[in-house]
Scaffold this motif. Structure first.
Motif, PDB file in Angstrom:
ATOM      1  N   ASP A 171      -4.619 -88.958  80.832  1.00  0.00           N
ATOM      2  CA  ASP A 171      -4.994 -87.683  80.210  1.00  0.00           C
ATOM      3  C   ASP A 171      -3.780 -86.778  80.015  1.00  0.00           C
ATOM      4  OD1 ASP A 171      -4.567 -87.230  82.857  1.00  0.00           O
ATOM      5  OD2 ASP A 171      -6.411 -86.065  83.208  1.00  0.00           O
ATOM      6  N   LYS A 172      -2.571 -87.367  80.120  1.00  0.00           N
ATOM      7  CA  LYS A 172      -1.345 -86.573  79.927  1.00  0.00           C
ATOM      8  C   LYS A 172      -0.662 -86.948  78.603  1.00  0.00           C
ATOM      9  CE  LYS A 172      -0.512 -84.475  84.086  1.00  0.00           C
ATOM     10  NZ  LYS A 172      -1.962 -84.185  84.258  1.00  0.00           N
ATOM     11  N   TYR A 173      -0.073 -85.951  77.973  1.00  0.00           N
ATOM     12  CA  TYR A 173       0.634 -86.180  76.717  1.00  0.00           C
ATOM     13  C   TYR A 173       2.130 -86.046  76.949  1.00  0.00           C
ATOM     14  CZ  TYR A 173      -4.018 -85.689  74.814  1.00  0.00           C
ATOM     15  OH  TYR A 173      -5.351 -85.875  74.545  1.00  0.00           O
ATOM     16  N   GLY A 174       2.902 -86.788  76.191  1.00  0.00           N
ATOM     17  CA  GLY A 174       4.358 -86.722  76.367  1.00  0.00           C
ATOM     18  C   GLY A 174       5.084 -87.072  75.079  1.00  0.00           C
ATOM     19  N   LEU A 175       6.418 -86.950  75.146  1.00  0.00           N
ATOM     20  CA  LEU A 175       7.265 -87.278  74.000  1.00  0.00           C
ATOM     21  C   LEU A 175       8.058 -88.532  74.335  1.00  0.00           C
ATOM     22  CD1 LEU A 175       8.542 -83.669  73.253  1.00  0.00           C
ATOM     23  CD2 LEU A 175       7.154 -85.047  71.693  1.00  0.00           C
ATOM     24  N   ASP A 176       7.963 -89.534  73.482  1.00  0.00           N
ATOM     25  CA  ASP A 176       8.659 -90.797  73.741  1.00  0.00           C
ATOM     26  C   ASP A 176       9.912 -90.885  72.873  1.00  0.00           C
ATOM     27  OD1 ASP A 176       9.449 -93.331  74.279  1.00  0.00           O
ATOM     28  OD2 ASP A 176       7.753 -94.338  73.289  1.00  0.00           O
ATOM     29  N   TYR A 177      11.071 -90.871  73.562  1.00  0.00           N
ATOM     30  CA  TYR A 177      12.353 -90.984  72.859  1.00  0.00           C
ATOM     31  C   TYR A 177      12.879 -92.419  72.897  1.00  0.00           C
ATOM     32  CZ  TYR A 177      12.924 -85.889  72.707  1.00  0.00           C
ATOM     33  OH  TYR A 177      12.778 -84.548  72.442  1.00  0.00           O
ATOM     34  N   ASP A 178      12.218 -93.263  73.658  1.00  0.00           N
ATOM     35  CA  ASP A 178      12.731 -94.615  73.859  1.00  0.00           C
ATOM     36  C   ASP A 178      12.280 -95.502  72.695  1.00  0.00           C
ATOM     37  OD1 ASP A 178      13.889 -96.830  74.892  1.00  0.00           O
ATOM     38  OD2 ASP A 178      12.309 -97.213  76.375  1.00  0.00           O
ATOM     39  N   ARG A 179      12.925 -95.336  71.575  1.00  0.00           N
ATOM     40  CA  ARG A 179      12.507 -96.000  70.344  1.00  0.00           C
ATOM     41  C   ARG A 179      13.744 -96.660  69.736  1.00  0.00           C
ATOM     42  NH1 ARG A 179       7.303 -96.057  69.316  1.00  0.00           N
ATOM     43  NH2 ARG A 179       7.741 -95.946  67.093  1.00  0.00           N
ATOM     44  N   PRO A 180      14.119 -97.835  70.225  1.00  0.00           N
ATOM     45  CA  PRO A 180      15.399 -98.431  69.830  1.00  0.00           C
ATOM     46  C   PRO A 180      15.559 -98.665  68.320  1.00  0.00           C
ATOM     47  CG  PRO A 180      14.039 -99.971  71.117  1.00  0.00           C
ATOM     48  CD  PRO A 180      13.405 -98.629  71.243  1.00  0.00           C
ATOM     49  N   ASP A 181      14.459 -98.886  67.610  1.00  0.00           N
ATOM     50  CA  ASP A 181      14.590 -99.155  66.170  1.00  0.00           C
ATOM     51  C   ASP A 181      14.362 -97.911  65.303  1.00  0.00           C
ATOM     52  OD1 ASP A 181      15.262-101.853  66.330  1.00  0.00           O
ATOM     53  OD2 ASP A 181      13.159-102.436  66.577  1.00  0.00           O
ATOM     54  N   SER A 182      14.163 -96.779  65.948  1.00  0.00           N
ATOM     55  CA  SER A 182      13.895 -95.547  65.195  1.00  0.00           C
ATOM     56  C   SER A 182      15.059 -95.225  64.270  1.00  0.00           C
ATOM     57  CB  SER A 182      13.693 -94.387  66.183  1.00  0.00           C
ATOM     58  OG  SER A 182      13.801 -93.153  65.509  1.00  0.00           O
ATOM     59  N   ILE A 183      14.747 -94.628  63.123  1.00  0.00           N
ATOM     60  CA  ILE A 183      15.818 -94.178  62.224  1.00  0.00           C
ATOM     61  C   ILE A 183      16.576 -93.001  62.814  1.00  0.00           C
ATOM     62  CG2 ILE A 183      14.727 -94.962  60.077  1.00  0.00           C
ATOM     63  CD1 ILE A 183      13.952 -91.905  59.662  1.00  0.00           C
ATOM     64  N   GLY A 184      16.039 -92.389  63.878  1.00  0.00           N
ATOM     65  CA  GLY A 184      16.685 -91.219  64.490  1.00  0.00           C
ATOM     66  C   GLY A 184      15.878 -89.976  64.215  1.00  0.00           C
ATOM     67  N   LYS A 185      16.568 -88.850  64.196  1.00  0.00           N
ATOM     68  CA  LYS A 185      15.852 -87.594  63.970  1.00  0.00           C
ATOM     69  C   LYS A 185      16.047 -87.110  62.540  1.00  0.00           C
ATOM     70  CE  LYS A 185      15.592 -84.342  67.007  1.00  0.00           C
ATOM     71  NZ  LYS A 185      14.180 -84.546  67.320  1.00  0.00           N
ATOM     72  N   VAL A 186      15.028 -86.480  61.967  1.00  0.00           N
ATOM     73  CA  VAL A 186      15.176 -85.862  60.642  1.00  0.00           C
ATOM     74  C   VAL A 186      14.968 -84.354  60.691  1.00  0.00           C
ATOM     75  CG1 VAL A 186      14.592 -87.933  59.330  1.00  0.00           C
ATOM     76  CG2 VAL A 186      12.766 -86.343  60.006  1.00  0.00           C
ATOM     77  N   HIS A 187      14.727 -83.830  61.886  1.00  0.00           N
ATOM     78  CA  HIS A 187      14.506 -82.393  62.060  1.00  0.00           C
ATOM     79  C   HIS A 187      15.035 -82.017  63.436  1.00  0.00           C
ATOM     80  CE1 HIS A 187      11.966 -78.733  62.932  1.00  0.00           C
ATOM     81  NE2 HIS A 187      12.306 -78.490  61.684  1.00  0.00           N
ATOM     82  N   SER A 188      15.435 -80.741  63.603  1.00  0.00           N
ATOM     83  CA  SER A 188      15.956 -80.293  64.892  1.00  0.00           C
ATOM     84  C   SER A 188      15.002 -80.649  66.039  1.00  0.00           C
ATOM     85  CB  SER A 188      16.134 -78.767  64.907  1.00  0.00           C
ATOM     86  OG  SER A 188      17.077 -78.352  63.962  1.00  0.00           O
ATOM     87  N   PHE A 189      13.700 -80.480  65.792  1.00  0.00           N
ATOM     88  CA  PHE A 189      12.742 -80.713  66.861  1.00  0.00           C
ATOM     89  C   PHE A 189      11.604 -81.628  66.392  1.00  0.00           C
ATOM     90  CE2 PHE A 189      15.072 -76.849  67.816  1.00  0.00           C
ATOM     91  CZ  PHE A 189      15.641 -77.221  69.025  1.00  0.00           C
ATOM     92  N   TYR A 190      10.380 -81.120  66.330  1.00  0.00           N
ATOM     93  CA  TYR A 190       9.240 -82.014  66.089  1.00  0.00           C
ATOM     94  C   TYR A 190       8.535 -81.720  64.768  1.00  0.00           C
ATOM     95  CZ  TYR A 190      10.305 -81.401  71.000  1.00  0.00           C
ATOM     96  OH  TYR A 190      10.975 -81.235  72.176  1.00  0.00           O
ATOM     97  N   GLY A 191       9.208 -81.008  63.876  1.00  0.00           N
ATOM     98  CA  GLY A 191       8.577 -80.665  62.603  1.00  0.00           C
ATOM     99  C   GLY A 191       8.094 -79.227  62.596  1.00  0.00           C
ATOM    100  N   ASN A 192       7.374 -78.873  61.535  1.00  0.00           N
ATOM    101  CA  ASN A 192       6.899 -77.493  61.382  1.00  0.00           C
ATOM    102  C   ASN A 192       5.599 -77.300  62.147  1.00  0.00           C
ATOM    103  OD1 ASN A 192       9.063 -76.530  60.024  1.00  0.00           O
ATOM    104  ND2 ASN A 192       8.147 -76.650  57.979  1.00  0.00           N
ATOM    105  N   PHE A 193       5.749 -77.163  63.460  1.00  0.00           N
ATOM    106  CA  PHE A 193       4.604 -77.138  64.363  1.00  0.00           C
ATOM    107  C   PHE A 193       3.523 -76.134  63.949  1.00  0.00           C
ATOM    108  CE2 PHE A 193       2.622 -75.249  68.173  1.00  0.00           C
ATOM    109  CZ  PHE A 193       1.899 -76.348  68.594  1.00  0.00           C
ATOM    110  N   ALA A 194       3.930 -74.905  63.636  1.00  0.00           N
ATOM    111  CA  ALA A 194       2.924 -73.878  63.329  1.00  0.00           C
ATOM    112  C   ALA A 194       2.046 -74.301  62.144  1.00  0.00           C
ATOM    113  CB  ALA A 194       3.593 -72.533  63.052  1.00  0.00           C
TER     114      ALA A 194
END
Lengths: 499, 446
Positions: free
Chosen positions: A318-341
């Protein structure tokens, strides 16, 4: 006030009326915000060599003057809360007020992206649930919420497609799209390091299957298609197109700008697309804000999942988290997680509407567009006379022959209190007017628009000058765009230049 | 559904006008039935406005927000005071529910506010031309690298290890499809290693990126790097925190060719990191390479001064695959927030805010480095953020401080920059003596 606008055209205009900027309202010594006292000057803490010498020019204005200035500016805008805004491909629908109230809750506005996960469980839960819902709406296996605009989503997709092809051996070299594509498609292709291959649409405005076949080969990384396309037409051969694309191992990308027409009815995944971008600021009612911020989430099939931007939101128990362990990811395209609001707004909208509401959106959007088209096609050319989806494209060719251009018609519409349609796009229709009423408009409002369009068509015959000199009832007259580019003035200046 | 203004009877009338009896008949004419007849959607049921409000309130209240806890977290997004007038104006429908001002005659409000924004950004960054906004600081940084590569015809970008790691990551992602190499300038003692930089800047270099203050809050020795970049024919791109620029030397004063910044401190809430505001300004010689929208002043048919979008031939809707960027929708409303915020602040206010952050950070530094188990990590001058080395793992420390109502900072071990056991603290006008004394009390007691 700077005199730049005046100098080069001296004599052309009488009684030139100046624009009053916030800088023109400045009086030295005033300020619009009181702040706590400071004890020590900056030079006490920082060596002189790092300190600013040339002070920036900023306005010095009291709060009430600031408010008055921007209220004064605001009333010069047309906006969806005032009236019809049938800007094709932009889906200018009503933005429910409850979405904004939700997005402005302190638990959403006052959280920092680097807070410990335990302190942002509500935010992560919302993102996780929104991704699930967008996955269901699109039929896709996974969703990333990081891209912040449609074009950003396109670019992110192409980088994921590049990573996918590279992983299986060869990034490939080209991306194919039809000549009806949004300009962002080829621009994104270039930024992702691919070469653009544009193919000609068929006589029916749809993808010409034999042209597509001829363009597809093992060098093609992806085929990008907007469906319904920018003519407002659904490509009925979509499954065959998907097969052709996949037969050479290419990826099938859906520009989801027009998803409003399909909500709760057709799933992009079932049309054979591998990846689709959502414009939350179009389809899911987040306000357009005068040109953004948007949100450009992506839905994708699982063979592309490893390449999603990092991090992704995960659920463990029942817990949520952020997974950075993504070896094949293209990387980041935004400073954080997108336009949250905006993601909060989109989530609120989808949860309130549910499936019934979404189906009602697509139904009413399609009915409204077809109703307008049926009533206007006698007065303007309709190059593709078929049942449309959420929008349709008229041509001003007939009026052009009488000396009136589409741009004139657009300006004249403003006199009736309407925002003009998208004009001169798509490029495959001459003198194009792309009209998207959305589901938000009542029949009465559409009837008023029809009436205005018919009156303008009559005016073309009877008194074309009133159109060619339009608009007449707007805060300013027709803007000289050529002059703006020739005598480039892109900031206020206290000095009179060129005089 | 309360957002649909037509009745069944009206819909029927409209369908008849379109030549059909019901909606399915219309839809089938456009979309093959097999694509929608059996499509199933598993969605939660619709909610009333009241129910959806309760749901969102519940989600919101599961977060611990900086209005109920004292936060010293920064690293690119900061907790600043939000003047009441900003949102009062921002949420005006006229700004809020309009779109890109393609039709200038009915968008003068948006256009003029962007013109004012461009002026303020140019002034603050000390540059000649600002565009109408980018997505955020990180993508602005990446697009600056693209400009530099296009302008110089070169394909090497030098990114210092002292640049915000997320900016470096985004830049590297953005360039990953292009034949442009991203090389890292090493750091020593938290600053760009000048000697290595001198060696690495060469005639293949398109741009050198420099963040001031850098990711760690420290002030870089910018001049020699820019001088060396220019000598090699490369462009200097500066990444700055705009709230410091009432006090600190501007990119223009340093001689930067492109300046980018994260504008979030100017009246935009933290909002879990988005929407943000990418600021970008260049000198005049680069204006035709600017990505995105630009507003210019002109004259209308009645002789009034006014504003419109200009140099659109740079942009994707005209130039397509030859456009300077693919950006279309940008962050217009965030740019408006910054414009209103800066109008309220004025030049004195901007300087004052910088000085408050400076004073607060130094007050805290003097106290923090004297707490048992905490020591200063770097010796160079800093602005509003500093790094302390901790004897206890920062993650543990954060966990414990949280129980006492404090978010003490960012655990730098989560970034791959070789700074384990380091905590970075950030300061604004929101973290004055009272908040800092509480922080010190809590950290001392752990």
């Amino acid at each position: 006030m700077g005199q730049e606008g005046n100098c080069k055209t001296k004599g052309d205009y009488l009684a030139l009326s100046k624009s009053i900027t916030i800088f023109d309202r400045s009086t030295p010594g005033l300020s619009g915000l009181d702040l706590p006292e400071i004890q020590k000057e900056a030079s006490h803490f920082i060596p002189e060599k790092y300190l600013r010498k040339k002070k920036p020019i900023l306005p010095e204005v009291s709060e009430n003057e600031v408010v008055r200035h921007y209220i004064g500016l605001s009333i010069k805008n047309h906006h969806i809360d005032k009236g019809l805004y049938p800007l094709g491909s932009c889906t200018m629908k009503y933005n429910p007020k409850v979405n904004d109230r939700a997005a402005m809750l302190p638990g959403f506005t006052d959280i920092h992206p680097f807070q410990p996960e335990s302190t942002v469980q509500g935010a992560l839960e919302l993102l996780y649930n929104l991704a699930e819902l967008l996955g269901e709406i699109s039929g896709m296996d996974d969703v990333t919420l990081q891209p912040v605009a449609g074009a950003h989503g396109e670019f992110t997709s192409l980088l994921m497609i590049r990573a996918y092809h590279t992983k299986i051996g060869n990034p490939r070299q080209t991306v194919v799209f039809p000549d009806s594509a949004h300009g962002t498609n080829p621009a994104s292709v270039t930024m992702a390091g691919y070469k653009s291959v544009q193919i000609k649409s068929g006589q029916d405005g749809l993808v010409d299957v034999s042209t597509l076949k001829a363009a597809m080969n093992e060098n093609v990384a992806a085929f990008m298609l907007t469906n319904p396309n920018t003519l407002g037409l659904f490509d009925k051969n979509i499954l065959e197109i998907a097969d052709i694309v996949h037969s050479v191992g290419a990826q099938f990308y859906m520009d989801g700008a027009n998803l409003n027409a399909l909500l709760g009815r057709v799933k992009p995944a079932e049309m054979g697309f591998d990846i689709v971008h959502f414009n939350l600021h179009k389809t899911f009612s987040t306000p357009h804000g005068g040109g953004g911020p948007g949100a450009g989430a992506l839905g994708l099939k699982k063979h592309l999942s490893p390449f999603m931007p990092s991090p992704i939101v995960v659920k463990n128990g029942d817990k949520y988290g952020l997974d950075y362990d993504r070896p094949d990811s293209i990387g980041k395209v935004h400073s954080f997680y997108g336009n949250f609001a905006n993601l909060v707004r989109g989530y609120t909208y989808i949860r309130q509407l549910g499936l019934d509401g979404l189906r009602s959106v697509s139904e009413n959007a399609v009915i409204n567009a077809n109703y307008l088209m049926a009533n206007l096609k006698a007065f303007y050319d309709l190059p593709y006379d078929r049942t449309c989806m959420h929008e349709f494209v008229l041509s001003g060719e007939r009026q052009k022959k009488a000396g009136v251009r589409t741009t004139d018609i657009a300006k004249r519409l403003m006199d009736f209190g309407f925002h003009p349609p998208t004009v001169y796009f798509p490029l495959i229709v001459s003198e194009a007017m792309m009209i998207e009423p959305t589901e938000s408009e009542s029949k009465a409002e559409l009837d008023r628009f029809i009436e205005a369009m018919i009156q303008i068509a009559r005016e073309v015959e009877e008194k074309p000058d009133i159109i060619k000199t339009a608009p007449h009832n707007t805060p300013v007259g027709r803007m000289d765009e050529g002059k703006a580019a020739r005598d480039l003035v892109v900031k206020w200046s206290p000095i009179t230049e060129h005089c | 559904m309360s957002y649909i203004p037509n009745t069944d009877a009206q819909r029927h009338e409209m369908l008849k006008a379109a030549g059909v009896q019901n909606f399915d008949e219309l839809f089938e004419r456009a979309v093959p039935r097999k694509l929608w007849d059996n499509t199933e959607f598993k969605m939660p049921p619709p909610l009333s406005e009241l129910e959806v409000s309760v749901l969102l309130n519940e989600l919101s209240s599961k977060n611990i927000c900086t209005s109920e806890i004292i936060s010293f977290i920064g690293a690119g997004v900061y907790n600043h005071y939000m003047p009441a007038a900003v949102n009062a104006l921002l949420f005006r429908s006229e700004f809020y529910t309009a779109y890109t001002p393609y039709q200038a005659e009915v968008a003068q409000g948006t256009l003029q506010s962007i013109f004012e924004y461009q002026t303020m950004v140019s002034e603050i960054l000390g540059m000649e031309v600002s565009n109408a906004s980018m997505y955020d600081g990180a993508t602005a940084c990446a697009e600056a690298a693209l400009i530099a590569s296009a302008h110089t015809g070169r394909n090497k970008i030098l990114v210092p290890r002292t640049l915000h790691p997320n900016y470096a990551a985004v830049t590297s992602t953005y360039l990953s499809g292009l034949p442009i190499a991203v090389d890292t300038l090493p750091a020593s003692d938290g600053l760009i290693d000048i000697e290595s930089a001198m060696k690495m800047i060469d005639d293949k270099t398109a741009a050198v990126l420099i963040q001031q203050p850098n990711f760690l809050g420290l002030l870089e020795d910018v001049e020699p790097i820019i001088e060396s970049a220019h000598k090699a024919g490369a462009l200097a791109v500066m990444v700055v925190d705009p709230i410091t620029l009432g006090v600190l030397k501007s990119p223009g004063e340093y001689g930067a060719d492109i300046a980018v910044a994260e504008g979030q401190p100017f009246g935009i809430p933290q909002a879990f990191g988005g929407p943000l505001l990418g600021m970008m300004a260049v000198n005049k010689n680069l204006v035709r390479r600017l990505p995105g929208r630009l507003v210019g002043k002109t004259i209308d048919s009645r002789g009034n001064e006014g504003f419109c979008l200009t140099l659109q031939t740079r942009e994707q809707h005209i130039r397509r695959n030859k456009a300077t960027s693919n950006i279309c929708t940008n962050q217009a409303l965030c740019a408006l927030a910054a414009t209103i915020y800066l109008s309220l602040l004025g030049p004195g206010g901007l300087k004052h805010l910088g000085e408050l952050a400076l004073e607060n950070s130094h007050y805290a530094y003097d106290k923090a480095v004297n707490i048992k188990g905490f020591s200063s990590k770097f010796d160079s001058p800093f602005f509003r953020e500093f790094v302390v080395e901790t004897s206890v793992k920062p993650s543990k420390l954060i966990e414990k401080a949280l129980l006492k109502g404090i978010l003490p900072g960012v655990d730098l071990s989560v970034f791959d920059i070789g700074l384990d056991n380091c905590l970075m603290l950030a300061f604004t006008e929101m973290t004055g003596k009272t908040q800092i004394d509480k922080l010190v009390q809590v950290l001392s007691g752990l």
